[in-house]
Scaffold this motif. Sequence first.
Motif, short mmCIF file in Angstrom:
data_model
loop_
_atom_site.label_atom_id
_atom_site.label_comp_id
_atom_site.label_asym_id
_atom_site.label_seq_id
_atom_site.Cartn_x
_atom_site.Cartn_y
_atom_site.Cartn_z
N ASP A 31 40.17 44.87 24.39
CA ASP A 31 40.54 46.16 23.83
C ASP A 31 41.19 46.94 24.99
OD1 ASP A 31 40.68 48.71 22.95
OD2 ASP A 31 38.51 49.06 22.90
N PRO A 32 42.45 47.34 24.87
CA PRO A 32 43.12 47.95 26.02
C PRO A 32 42.50 49.27 26.47
CG PRO A 32 44.61 47.84 24.12
CD PRO A 32 43.33 47.22 23.69
N ARG A 73 43.16 49.27 35.47
CA ARG A 73 43.39 50.19 34.34
C ARG A 73 44.75 50.85 34.45
NH1 ARG A 73 38.98 51.27 31.19
NH2 ARG A 73 37.09 50.34 32.02
N ALA A 74 45.10 51.26 35.66
CA ALA A 74 46.40 51.94 35.85
C ALA A 74 47.54 50.97 35.54
CB ALA A 74 46.50 52.44 37.29
N GLN A 75 47.37 49.71 35.95
CA GLN A 75 48.42 48.72 35.69
C GLN A 75 48.56 48.48 34.19
OE1 GLN A 75 50.42 47.34 37.83
NE2 GLN A 75 49.47 47.97 39.74
N ILE A 76 47.41 48.39 33.51
CA ILE A 76 47.43 48.11 32.08
C ILE A 76 48.03 49.30 31.31
CG2 ILE A 76 45.94 47.74 30.06
CD1 ILE A 76 44.16 46.09 32.05
N ALA A 77 47.72 50.50 31.80
CA ALA A 77 48.23 51.70 31.13
C ALA A 77 49.76 51.70 31.10
CB ALA A 77 47.71 52.95 31.83
N GLN A 78 50.35 51.02 32.07
CA GLN A 78 51.82 51.01 32.13
C GLN A 78 52.45 49.94 31.23
OE1 GLN A 78 53.09 50.63 36.17
NE2 GLN A 78 51.82 52.34 36.82
N VAL A 86 54.94 42.21 31.46
CA VAL A 86 53.65 41.58 31.76
C VAL A 86 53.15 42.06 33.11
CG1 VAL A 86 54.19 39.47 30.48
CG2 VAL A 86 54.67 39.56 32.91
N PHE A 87 51.84 41.98 33.31
CA PHE A 87 51.28 42.19 34.65
C PHE A 87 50.68 40.85 35.08
CE2 PHE A 87 47.57 43.76 37.31
CZ PHE A 87 48.36 43.92 38.43
N ARG A 88 51.21 40.33 36.18
CA ARG A 88 50.81 39.00 36.60
C ARG A 88 50.15 39.08 37.98
NH1 ARG A 88 54.38 33.70 35.71
NH2 ARG A 88 52.80 32.21 36.36
N PHE A 89 49.06 38.42 38.17
CA PHE A 89 48.40 38.42 39.47
C PHE A 89 47.56 37.16 39.63
CE2 PHE A 89 44.26 39.53 37.67
CZ PHE A 89 44.61 40.19 36.49
N GLU A 90 47.18 36.91 40.87
CA GLU A 90 46.31 35.75 41.12
C GLU A 90 44.96 36.25 41.60
OE1 GLU A 90 47.66 32.43 43.39
OE2 GLU A 90 49.14 31.94 41.89
N VAL A 91 43.90 35.65 41.11
CA VAL A 91 42.57 35.98 41.64
C VAL A 91 41.90 34.69 42.12
CG1 VAL A 91 41.86 38.14 40.56
CG2 VAL A 91 41.72 36.04 39.26
N CYS A 92 41.17 34.84 43.21
CA CYS A 92 40.39 33.70 43.71
C CYS A 92 38.92 34.08 43.61
CB CYS A 92 40.72 33.43 45.17
SG CYS A 92 42.41 32.92 45.40
N HIS A 93 38.13 33.22 43.03
CA HIS A 93 36.69 33.46 42.99
C HIS A 93 36.00 32.10 43.02
CE1 HIS A 93 33.17 35.86 42.52
NE2 HIS A 93 32.74 35.05 41.56
N LEU A 94 34.95 32.00 43.86
CA LEU A 94 34.28 30.72 44.09
C LEU A 94 35.35 29.71 44.49
CD1 LEU A 94 32.04 30.98 40.91
CD2 LEU A 94 31.43 31.62 43.25
N ASP A 95 35.40 28.54 43.85
CA ASP A 95 36.44 27.59 44.24
C ASP A 95 37.61 27.62 43.26
OD1 ASP A 95 34.98 26.66 42.16
OD2 ASP A 95 34.94 24.56 42.81
N LEU A 96 37.73 28.72 42.53
CA LEU A 96 38.78 28.80 41.51
C LEU A 96 39.92 29.71 41.94
CD1 LEU A 96 36.95 29.16 38.09
CD2 LEU A 96 38.28 27.23 38.91
N GLN A 97 41.12 29.28 41.63
CA GLN A 97 42.27 30.15 41.82
C GLN A 97 42.91 30.31 40.44
OE1 GLN A 97 44.64 29.24 45.17
NE2 GLN A 97 46.35 30.50 44.50
#
Length: 369
Positions: A31-32, A73-78, A86-97
């Motif tokens: 839900d945006p 939130r600010a990125q989504i608001a735009q 689109v808003f595209r980004f990379e996240v790394c967490h544990l051994d996942l990218q």
Amino acid sequence: MENTNHAQQPWPELDTWRFFNDLSDPVFIFDPKSLNVCQLNKSAIRLKERFEKDGVKQFDAEFLTGLLLVDLRAQIAQLSCREGDVFRFEVCHLDLQLDVILQMMCSSGSEPLLVGVFRDVSALADVDRMTNELVSTVSHELRSPLTAIKGAMGLILSGAAGNVSVKALQMVEIAQRNADRLILIINDILDLDKIKDGAMVFDNTEIELIETVNDSVEAIVGFRDRFDVQVDVDVKDEGLISNIDPNRIVQVLVNLLSNAIKFSPEGGRVTVQLKLHGQLNRISIMDNGEGIPVSDQKSIFGRFMQVGSKNRAATGGTGLGLSIVKAIVANQGGKISFESQEGVGSTFHVDLPAVVDYVAAKANKSGSE
Ligand code: ADP
């Protein structure tokens, strides 16, 4: 598809989402407004469970914001419902990218929804890292023997190794030119590694950027003449100072200039413009050359990337130039960007932090007048 339906909202029929369910990439629907997860496909359920097993209490926008360190939130608001927004980004967490793409999905009669596709690129990143390591190791091992081969050929060409037939000399000359090219590629690869490992020494000093621009233009005089392209300098704002390593920024500008020249038509014109851009000093290299096809624009900063009609042999490039440029500019606290249109030309911008707060200085000046 699981429907968590946190928000009291009339969600479109489940059928609308059915095709998402079979996608191998995890798809979350938020839900945006609340950023609560409303629906998720099978793959997303597995990803969520994996995170929860590793102690993540809630796989939601708050969690992502924490990982990203940007205001999600600010990125989504735009984001609008426009195609391609689109808003595209990379996240790394544990051994996942994860390569994440967020996009608004709108249909008439219902509230827009935020769709997030979380593609697991860990394996790709591993392959990329291993390839880079292999290329670096091989390059390192090749440099010394190649330098020795080039030295031996130099001795033959200088006559120090005795008389050699004209035909043999011509062949050695060709071999030496190719050895030079290989050494160029190897040095580029090793330079890139050095910057990435933080091993490249940067000798920063406060300098007027016009000096660096002039040094760069001077350095490519031979190249400019060979391609019969005119190079002009256009100073829009005087006295722009940045704290940079002048030699490295010359390396950056020479690279961008030589690309602009290479891809310009004979008799073409390249302009280097210097101006203030917001709080940053901007150096732009503009050409009216062949431009970069939209489909290739995403990848030109990658290693060994070459696009367009001119091949390696024709342009003498290695496809490494822009990755080095990007790494150096980032190291100097700056940013590189470009605009390009096929058949019209390209403009590359190098934005560097300004030493003087020009905006404040200007405001002070006009205030005291
Ligand atoms: P190279 O050493 O081959 O020039 P770069 O990394 O500098 O490699 O550039 C990568 C690719 O980007 C080039 O091969 C070319 O296809 C494209 N490119 C870069 N600059 C320009 C430009 N000014 N005009 C058109 N294409 C360009």
